[in-house]
Write an enzyme that holds these catalytic residues in place. Structure first.
Site, short mmCIF file in Angstrom:
data_model
loop_
_atom_site.label_atom_id
_atom_site.label_comp_id
_atom_site.label_asym_id
_atom_site.label_seq_id
_atom_site.Cartn_x
_atom_site.Cartn_y
_atom_site.Cartn_z
N TRP A 102 81.09 49.50 80.49
CA TRP A 102 79.98 48.89 81.51
C TRP A 102 78.72 49.63 81.60
O TRP A 102 77.66 49.31 81.42
CB TRP A 102 80.47 48.23 82.83
CG TRP A 102 81.62 47.30 82.60
CD1 TRP A 102 82.75 47.42 82.78
CD2 TRP A 102 81.28 46.05 82.23
NE1 TRP A 102 83.50 46.24 82.63
CE2 TRP A 102 82.55 45.27 82.10
CE3 TRP A 102 80.05 45.13 81.71
CZ2 TRP A 102 82.71 43.95 81.51
CZ3 TRP A 102 80.39 43.99 81.10
CH2 TRP A 102 81.59 43.23 81.17
N ASP A 172 76.62 50.41 89.99
CA ASP A 172 77.24 49.12 89.73
C ASP A 172 78.75 49.10 90.10
O ASP A 172 79.71 49.65 89.50
CB ASP A 172 77.38 48.89 88.11
CG ASP A 172 78.20 47.58 87.51
OD1 ASP A 172 78.60 46.67 88.46
OD2 ASP A 172 78.41 47.52 86.53
N LYS A 196 85.32 39.83 90.86
CA LYS A 196 86.43 40.79 90.61
C LYS A 196 86.88 41.07 92.10
O LYS A 196 88.05 40.38 92.24
CB LYS A 196 85.92 42.28 90.11
CG LYS A 196 85.11 42.29 88.97
CD LYS A 196 85.59 41.88 87.68
CE LYS A 196 84.79 41.76 86.49
NZ LYS A 196 83.65 42.57 85.87
C1 PLP Z 1 82.77 42.58 84.98
C2 PLP Z 1 81.87 43.99 85.21
C3 PLP Z 1 80.35 43.51 84.54
C4 PLP Z 1 79.88 42.29 84.04
O1 PLP Z 1 79.84 41.38 85.06
P1 PLP Z 1 79.01 39.96 85.04
O2 PLP Z 1 79.24 39.39 86.23
O3 PLP Z 1 80.05 39.11 83.92
O4 PLP Z 1 77.78 40.04 84.31
C5 PLP Z 1 79.49 44.71 84.89
N1 PLP Z 1 79.92 45.88 85.23
C6 PLP Z 1 81.18 46.00 85.95
C7 PLP Z 1 81.64 47.35 86.51
C8 PLP Z 1 82.27 44.86 85.79
O5 PLP Z 1 83.35 45.30 86.28
#
Ligand code: PLP
Length: 360
Positions: A102, A172, A196
């Site tokens: 990511w 993030d 998540k």
């Molecule tokens: C799942 C995830 C993303 C992508 O998320 P979306 O909402 O599908 O854009 C980005 N960063 C991390 C750490 C993730 O777990």
């Protein structure tokens, strides 16, 4: 209700009592005679819902007054671009610490808008460790430093917050926000796609320090600026009302659990149990350095990859679902977010032991 143990990485499990409340609320939410999906986001009832969600998440994360809480769309992926557009000019440099897939994507997207300096990259260890902070090649006067506190695919989690000497720190936190208490004042921006550990897909939580709200470059589309959302209570246009409502219910659920200190204890216990089971077997293994193993996403491989299909099929029959590892790394991955209880981890551990006895 016949529910499985759900180890999905995302969209992921939601607390059962939240699902029950949704079910009860659907036909007549808040005595409106409508479902929450059918009311105006400008109505008094919905505005109150939004205000309550914000005040609850402020309480859960102990968010200081000089931070805004925004509810956005576009997932965490849109933030990969919004971070750069809102915090850096085209000529400025920004630092990225890459500890997994990511972070790598985030850096690549930001590189379309400004000068990305990769301060550290753990690719050479196949993303199984965090490069020592003293080795990071940071830029003087970077507009920000971005990192990924929990890499959902590789299962690498920071158990410390990087030191940036006043450079805004951008995190993030899509896969570990609300899993433990954090000190928000150490960050410039925190963002997280909800699906998540927070709620359903379709809504993104963003926490931004006031001095960073209004720095977007002039040609940034309005809907991609923090400012537009900060000035409109995140209602610059029609927000994802249902996802917002569910997210608010999850905040209330976490408060009933005793807040994030209590939630962290449970998450520690769950992940310790699973790693202990993996480490003491000669059959399962996890490649991540001990000091940065994720409490949320636990990847593991079987000694014999030929048995992967059998493992997954039998696990599924036993009500243990979504254990297949990410396609880029293979093997297995158990995502054990807040809503995947200790009973699920116990069931998984006994299944793994039993499977090893029969196949090891
Ligand atoms: C799942 C995830 C993303 C992508 O998320 P979306 O909402 O599908 O854009 C980005 N960063 C991390 C750490 C993730 O777990």
């Amino acid at each position: 209700m016949s529910r499985v143990y759900n180890f999905s990485a995302g969209p992921a499990a939601l607390p059962e009592e939240v699902l029950q409340q949704i079910k009860d609320d659907i036909p007549d939410w808040n005595s409106t005679g409508m479902s929450v999906m059918e009311v105006s986001h400008r109505s008094k009832d919905f505005i109150e819902l939004a205000a309550r969600a914000e005040s609850n998440v402020r309480e859960l994360l102990n968010i200081p007054v000089e931070y805004k809480v925004l509810f956005l769309q576009g997932g965490a992926t849109l933030q990969f671009a919004m971070t750069a557009l809102n915090l850096a000019t085209a000529n400025e440099s920004v630092d990225y610490v890459i500890t997994g897939a990511w972070g790598k994507k985030a850096a690549r997207e930001a590189g379309r808008f400004c000068n990305v300096n990769v301060a550290a990259d753990a690719a050479d260890s196949r993303y199984s460790h965090i490069p020592n902070e003293t080795t990071w090649q940071k830029t003087t006067n970077a507009a920000y430093l971005h990192y990924t506190p929990n890499e959902t695919i590789g299962g690498v989690e920071f158990h410390f917050v990087p030191e940036t000497d006043g450079i805004p720190l951008v995190a993030d936190m899509s896969s570990n926000i609300l899993s433990r208490p954090i000190d928000v004042s150490q960050f410039g921006v925190i963002y997280a796609g909800a699906q998540k550990n927070v709620g359903p897909a379709g809504i993104t939580l963003l926490i931004v320090r006031d001095d960073l709200v209004d720095r977007a470059r002039a040609d940034t589309p309005t809907l991609l600026t923090y400012k537009a959302f900060a000035e409109s209570d995140s209602m610059i246009n029609t927000p994802p009302t249902f996802a917002w409502y569910v997210t608010g219910l999850v905040f209330e659920y976490l408060q009933r659990c005793g807040g994030l200190a209590a939630v962290e204890k449970i998450n520690e216990r769950k992940s310790n149990k699973l790693y202990a089971a993996i480490d003491k077997s000669g059959f399962y293994s996890n490649p991540v350095s001990l000091d940065c193993r994720s409490r949320m996403n636990v990847p593991f491989i079987l000694a014999d990859a030929e048995l992967d299909g059998k493992f997954l099929a039998e696990a599924n029959d036993a009500g243990l679902t979504n254990l297949k590892g990410h396609r880029s790394v293979g093997g297995m991955r158990a995502s054990i977010y807040n809503a995947t209880g200790e009973d699920a981890v116990d069931a998984l551990v006994s299944f793994m032991q039993n499977f090893e006895q029969r196949n090891g």
